[in-house]
Design a protein around this motif. Structure first.
Motif, PDB file in Angstrom:
ATOM      1  N   ILE A   1       0.839  -1.203   0.000  1.00  0.00           N
ATOM      2  CA  ILE A   1       0.000   0.000   0.000  1.00  0.00           C
ATOM      3  C   ILE A   1       0.876   1.255   0.000  1.00  0.00           C
ATOM      4  O   ILE A   1       0.716   2.135  -0.856  1.00  0.00           O
TER       5      ILE A   1
ATOM      6  N   LEU B   1      -0.525  -1.681  -5.087  1.00  0.00           N
ATOM      7  CA  LEU B   1      -1.939  -1.975  -5.298  1.00  0.00           C
ATOM      8  C   LEU B   1      -2.724  -0.667  -5.351  1.00  0.00           C
ATOM      9  O   LEU B   1      -2.536   0.198  -4.507  1.00  0.00           O
ATOM     10  N   ASP B   2      -3.613  -0.530  -6.360  1.00  0.00           N
ATOM     11  CA  ASP B   2      -4.480   0.649  -6.375  1.00  0.00           C
ATOM     12  C   ASP B   2      -5.903   0.225  -6.022  1.00  0.00           C
ATOM     13  O   ASP B   2      -6.163  -0.942  -5.744  1.00  0.00           O
ATOM     14  N   SER B   3      -6.810   1.204  -6.036  1.00  0.00           N
ATOM     15  CA  SER B   3      -8.152   0.909  -5.540  1.00  0.00           C
ATOM     16  C   SER B   3      -8.836  -0.174  -6.380  1.00  0.00           C
ATOM     17  O   SER B   3      -9.611  -0.963  -5.862  1.00  0.00           O
ATOM     18  N   PHE B   4      -8.510  -0.201  -7.674  1.00  0.00           N
ATOM     19  CA  PHE B   4      -9.176  -1.186  -8.516  1.00  0.00           C
ATOM     20  C   PHE B   4      -8.618  -2.580  -8.269  1.00  0.00           C
ATOM     21  O   PHE B   4      -9.330  -3.573  -8.375  1.00  0.00           O
TER      22      PHE B   4
ATOM     23  N   ILE C   1      -7.718  -3.530  -5.302  1.00  0.00           N
ATOM     24  CA  ILE C   1      -8.367  -3.947  -4.054  1.00  0.00           C
ATOM     25  C   ILE C   1      -9.758  -4.518  -4.342  1.00  0.00           C
ATOM     26  O   ILE C   1     -10.115  -5.587  -3.850  1.00  0.00           O
ATOM     27  N   VAL C   2     -10.509  -3.810  -5.184  1.00  0.00           N
ATOM     28  CA  VAL C   2     -11.850  -4.287  -5.526  1.00  0.00           C
ATOM     29  C   VAL C   2     -11.762  -5.667  -6.176  1.00  0.00           C
ATOM     30  O   VAL C   2     -12.494  -6.598  -5.817  1.00  0.00           O
TER      31      VAL C   2
ATOM     32  N   VAL D   1     -10.728  -8.376  -3.558  1.00  0.00           N
ATOM     33  CA  VAL D   1     -11.811  -8.747  -2.650  1.00  0.00           C
ATOM     34  C   VAL D   1     -12.771  -9.704  -3.360  1.00  0.00           C
ATOM     35  O   VAL D   1     -13.207 -10.716  -2.792  1.00  0.00           O
TER      36      VAL D   1
ATOM     37  N   ARG E   1     -15.936 -13.832   2.466  1.00  0.00           N
ATOM     38  CA  ARG E   1     -16.323 -12.449   2.220  1.00  0.00           C
ATOM     39  C   ARG E   1     -15.566 -11.557   3.200  1.00  0.00           C
ATOM     40  O   ARG E   1     -15.678 -11.730   4.408  1.00  0.00           O
TER      41      ARG E   1
ATOM     42  N   PRO F   1     -16.292  -5.007   5.039  1.00  0.00           N
ATOM     43  CA  PRO F   1     -15.729  -3.685   4.735  1.00  0.00           C
ATOM     44  C   PRO F   1     -14.821  -3.147   5.837  1.00  0.00           C
ATOM     45  O   PRO F   1     -13.823  -2.500   5.545  1.00  0.00           O
ATOM     46  N   LEU F   2     -15.161  -3.417   7.089  1.00  0.00           N
ATOM     47  CA  LEU F   2     -14.339  -2.864   8.169  1.00  0.00           C
ATOM     48  C   LEU F   2     -12.971  -3.534   8.257  1.00  0.00           C
ATOM     49  O   LEU F   2     -12.069  -3.033   8.911  1.00  0.00           O
TER      50      LEU F   2
ATOM     51  N   ILE G   1     -11.320  -4.096   5.414  1.00  0.00           N
ATOM     52  CA  ILE G   1     -10.587  -3.589   4.253  1.00  0.00           C
ATOM     53  C   ILE G   1      -9.812  -2.349   4.692  1.00  0.00           C
ATOM     54  O   ILE G   1     -10.278  -1.215   4.557  1.00  0.00           O
ATOM     55  N   ILE G   2      -8.677  -2.590   5.287  1.00  0.00           N
ATOM     56  CA  ILE G   2      -7.821  -1.519   5.812  1.00  0.00           C
ATOM     57  C   ILE G   2      -6.392  -1.778   5.353  1.00  0.00           C
ATOM     58  O   ILE G   2      -6.044  -2.922   5.030  1.00  0.00           O
ATOM     59  N   PRO G   3      -5.565  -0.738   5.296  1.00  0.00           N
ATOM     60  CA  PRO G   3      -4.206  -0.899   4.751  1.00  0.00           C
ATOM     61  C   PRO G   3      -3.428  -2.033   5.409  1.00  0.00           C
ATOM     62  O   PRO G   3      -2.751  -2.792   4.720  1.00  0.00           O
TER      63      PRO G   3
ATOM     64  N   PHE H   1      -3.678  -5.373   3.800  1.00  0.00           N
ATOM     65  CA  PHE H   1      -3.349  -5.518   2.373  1.00  0.00           C
ATOM     66  C   PHE H   1      -1.901  -5.171   2.059  1.00  0.00           C
ATOM     67  O   PHE H   1      -1.506  -5.131   0.903  1.00  0.00           O
TER      68      PHE H   1
ATOM     69  N   PHE I   1      -9.466   5.970  -0.978  1.00  0.00           N
ATOM     70  CA  PHE I   1     -10.488   5.437  -1.867  1.00  0.00           C
ATOM     71  C   PHE I   1     -10.380   3.922  -2.025  1.00  0.00           C
ATOM     72  O   PHE I   1     -11.205   3.300  -2.662  1.00  0.00           O
ATOM     73  N   MET I   2      -9.323   3.330  -1.448  1.00  0.00           N
ATOM     74  CA  MET I   2      -9.236   1.867  -1.437  1.00  0.00           C
ATOM     75  C   MET I   2      -9.882   1.318  -0.182  1.00  0.00           C
ATOM     76  O   MET I   2     -10.190   0.151  -0.103  1.00  0.00           O
ATOM     77  N   PHE I   3      -9.987   2.163   0.833  1.00  0.00           N
ATOM     78  CA  PHE I   3     -10.397   1.680   2.141  1.00  0.00           C
ATOM     79  C   PHE I   3     -11.608   2.473   2.613  1.00  0.00           C
ATOM     80  O   PHE I   3     -11.486   3.480   3.309  1.00  0.00           O
TER      81      PHE I   3
ATOM     82  N   ALA J   1     -13.907   2.385   4.812  1.00  0.00           N
ATOM     83  CA  ALA J   1     -14.171   2.758   6.203  1.00  0.00           C
ATOM     84  C   ALA J   1     -13.337   3.982   6.587  1.00  0.00           C
ATOM     85  O   ALA J   1     -13.816   4.894   7.254  1.00  0.00           O
TER      86      ALA J   1
ATOM     87  N   ILE K   1     -16.605   2.066  -6.275  1.00  0.00           N
ATOM     88  CA  ILE K   1     -15.685   1.301  -5.425  1.00  0.00           C
ATOM     89  C   ILE K   1     -16.282   1.179  -4.029  1.00  0.00           C
ATOM     90  O   ILE K   1     -16.352   0.093  -3.458  1.00  0.00           O
TER      91      ILE K   1
ATOM     92  N   LEU L   1     -17.670  -2.358  -2.423  1.00  0.00           N
ATOM     93  CA  LEU L   1     -17.076  -3.049  -1.282  1.00  0.00           C
ATOM     94  C   LEU L   1     -18.074  -3.177  -0.123  1.00  0.00           C
ATOM     95  O   LEU L   1     -17.807  -3.862   0.854  1.00  0.00           O
ATOM     96  N   GLY L   2     -19.214  -2.531  -0.252  1.00  0.00           N
ATOM     97  CA  GLY L   2     -20.285  -2.692   0.728  1.00  0.00           C
ATOM     98  C   GLY L   2     -19.904  -2.147   2.086  1.00  0.00           C
ATOM     99  O   GLY L   2     -19.244  -2.819   2.854  1.00  0.00           O
ATOM    100  N   ILE L   3     -20.292  -0.938   2.389  1.00  0.00           N
ATOM    101  CA  ILE L   3     -19.834  -0.337   3.635  1.00  0.00           C
ATOM    102  C   ILE L   3     -20.988   0.281   4.424  1.00  0.00           C
ATOM    103  O   ILE L   3     -20.920   0.435   5.629  1.00  0.00           O
TER     104      ILE L   3
ATOM    105  N   ASP M   1     -22.238  -0.540   7.910  1.00  0.00           N
ATOM    106  CA  ASP M   1     -21.366  -0.280   9.059  1.00  0.00           C
ATOM    107  C   ASP M   1     -21.228   1.206   9.374  1.00  0.00           C
ATOM    108  O   ASP M   1     -21.222   1.605  10.525  1.00  0.00           O
TER     109      ASP M   1
ATOM    110  N   HIS N   1     -12.036   4.549 -15.071  1.00  0.00           N
ATOM    111  CA  HIS N   1     -11.698   5.139 -13.776  1.00  0.00           C
ATOM    112  C   HIS N   1     -11.737   6.670 -13.873  1.00  0.00           C
ATOM    113  O   HIS N   1     -10.964   7.355 -13.241  1.00  0.00           O
TER     114      HIS N   1
END
Lengths: 75, 504
Positions: free
Chosen positions: A24, A29-32, A34-35, A38, A48, A51-52, A54-56, A59, B223-225, B227, B250, B254-256, B259, B412
């Motif tokens: 990171i 890794l970029d946001s795409f 990560i998507v 996942v 699965r 979302p909580l 999905i933190i740096p 990854f 924008f990757m995370f 939360a 995005i 990721l479904g947030i 939460d 993007h």
């Protein structure tokens, strides 16, 4: 673990995922990615990632991500 | 009537001198600080006359100070992506012949390494220059609203990026319309997502200066995370966002929202690409009281040209229209010189108005292809922009975007010419012939090629040449590419192959 390394290497063949632990910070890794990751992890490992989680921290390396998968599988 | 964007800053700095205008959360700059830095920089750069000055910095509030400093000096600012490949930077420098560059330390090193015979200055040093009021006044007296303000770059089909030149008038017309449509005022707190080197960030930069609002430059990694992003937005009470549609997708993907949700948001504008309706519905469901706006417009017409405000009680079911033209803009649909007004009939979207830019820098040929005499009349000179987008009207008279009529796609939030990817792939040793295909059904770029390289080697070579948003999703090596009777590569066959593969 090999399965996960395979997924990552397909995205970035130039990276040695066994030894990299700043995926990171160094913007490998970029946001795409990560998507895509996942979604792939959901398909391949049937896990699965909530979302909580999905933190740096989770990854930054293949090892950290694998640990998360194992943890989630155990739940 | 305003004739220079700097008048926005000069008015606002009197009312809110100490209010933070731009910040990344920790490093914030007040209107006064921006004003003083820009005037110092302008004084330093006033030795250059009507020339191009690159601004190459990592995203930060100072970068906006650099833009305005160049504007004070009467020169044209050219923001570049500081993380661009060196070869691409060299290509752009060769095309533009800029005289100077304003940099942070890292970018200065990169430019020095290119050995490109331009003057390279550090922002931190030249923003300390003593302000020369007399020089700045003299420059301003000679400036008019049709003088160029900036050049931004976008993907070009010949494999070379194109520089689009915009003037003060276009930006003023755009910002006056945008701020009234979105209801921007001094209480607006923007959360900026788009890079400062794209025209998309005009929305935050000049709306903040005009209205005395403020903008948080959200770190890209947020924008990757999701939360982290949403707690950041809540912490800083961000109430207005103008992001590319994929940034929203995005988060919803990721479904947030079960939460955590944004607490202060009241205005959401999206654009630059189609917002998939399922993702839009996720946002609407989570934030039913927020005002949603779909914005549409090409860089060639300065930012955005049309808008559609969603009626939250009866949202669109399939596609979100691009709506109606901005007040000081007109949009029409035409085919072969005839205007189309009846619903559901396809035609090319044309834009006219003060937002039409000055065209492509040092490229008359390309400029004349798309900045053309209004096809509906020949009575006097009226330049309109042919967007190359296919559109139609729906039953309610709203404009609807249908597709492109060429090989340009949106990815993007960036414009991507498939031909540019193809040309770069064809230049790689070990590639005999390459062909790039886009499947809109799967939103996927795939590159077919023949040659000695394997897929992995090709991917590494492509990453060294192209920005990340141009890297194909799929690489497929074939013994030979399918041809049509006239020996052209059969793109339809390759598209079918792509979709078969993606269907699994």
């Amino acid at each position: 673990m090999d399965e996960l390394i395979k997924i990552l290497t397909e995205m970035h063949p130039e990276i040695d995922f066994f030894n990299h632990n700043e995926l990171i910070e160094q913007c490998i890794l970029d946001s795409f990615d990560i998507v895509a990751l996942v979604a792939e992890i959901n398909d391949v490992f049937d896990v699965r990632i909530p979302p909580l989680e999905i933190i740096p921290e989770n990854f930054n390396s293949a090892a950290a991500l694998y640990e998360l998968i194992i943890k989630l599988r155990g739940e | 009537m305003k004739k220079n964007v700097l008048e926005y800053l000069e008015q606002t700095v009197k009312v809110y001198p100490n209010k933070i205008a731009f910040t990344d959360g920790t490093n914030g700059k007040s209107f006064n600080e921006i004003y003083n830095a820009a005037r110092s920089l302008g004084s330093f750069l006033s030795c250059y006359k009507r020339s191009l000055i690159l601004v190459v910095m990592q995203k930060c509030p100072e970068m906006i100070g650099a833009f305005l400093g160049v504007a004070y000096s009467g020169n044209i600012y050219v923001p570049l992506d500081a993380n661009m490949h060196q070869s691409r930077i060299a290509q752009i420098i060769q095309k533009l012949s800029p005289t100077a560059a304003v940099c942070d330390e890292k970018s200065a090193e990169i430019l020095h390494a290119l050995d490109c015979k331009i003057d390279i200055f550090l922002y931190d040093e030249i923003s300390q220059t003593k302000t020369d009021n007399e020089a700045l006044n003299k420059i301003r007296r000679r400036q008019i609203d049709t003088d160029p303000l900036y050049i931004v770059f976008t993907s070009g089909s010949t494999g070379e990026p194109k520089g689009i030149v915009a003037n003060h008038r276009s930006v003023i017309s755009y910002i006056d319309d945008l701020t009234s449509i979105l209801g921007i005022n001094e209480s607006t707190v923007f959360g900026n997502q788009t890079p400062l080197y794209l025209d998309a960030s005009l929305k935050e930069i000049y709306s903040v200066l005009k209205c005395g609002a403020s903008a948080f430059l959200i770190p890209k990694s947020h924008f990757m995370f999701p939360a982290k992003l949403i707690s950041y937005m809540n912490e800083y009470k961000i109430n207005t966002v103008c992001w590319v549609s994929s940034a929203f997708s995005i988060i919803s993907g990721l479904g947030i929202f079960s939460d955590i949700r944004p607490k202060y948001l009241h205005t959401i504008a999206f654009g630059s690409e189609v917002f998939p309706i399922n993702h839009f519905n996720t946002w609407l469901e989570a934030l039913p009281n927020v005002g949603f706006f779909n914005l549409y417009g090409p860089t060639e017409a300065t930012g955005m040209s049309s808008f559609y405000q969603i009626d939250n009680s009866s949202p669109p079911k399939e596609v979100i229209p691009i709506g109606k033209a901005f007040p000081n803009t007109d949009i029409f649909i035409a085919v072969e010189g005839k205007e189309i007004t009846e619903p559901e009939t396809h035609g090319i979207i044309y834009i006219r108005g003060s937002g039409i830019t000055l065209g492509y820098y040092c490229d008359d040929e390309k400029t004349n292809e798309v900045f053309i005499q209004n096809p509906l009349h020949n009575n006097y000179r009226e330049i309109v922009y042919n967007t190359g987008d296919v559109g139609k009207y729906d039953g309610q008279g709203n404009l609807v975007y249908v597709c492109r009529n060429d090989h340009q796609i949106k990815r993007h939030g960036y414009r991507v010419e498939l031909m540019e990817i193809e040309k770069n792939a064809n230049e790689i040793d070990g590639v005999t012939v390459a062909c790039c295909i886009y499947s809109s059904r799967f939103d996927s770029i795939s590159l077919f090629y023949s040659g000695e390289l394997n897929e992995k080697e090709l991917l590494i070579s492509l990453r060294a040449k192209l920005p990340h948003y141009m890297i194909p999703n799929l690489l497929t090596k074939l013994d030979f590419l399918p041809k049509q009777d006239n020996h052209k590569i059969d793109r339809a066959e390759l598209l079918k192959l792509t979709e078969d593969m993606l269907n699994g």
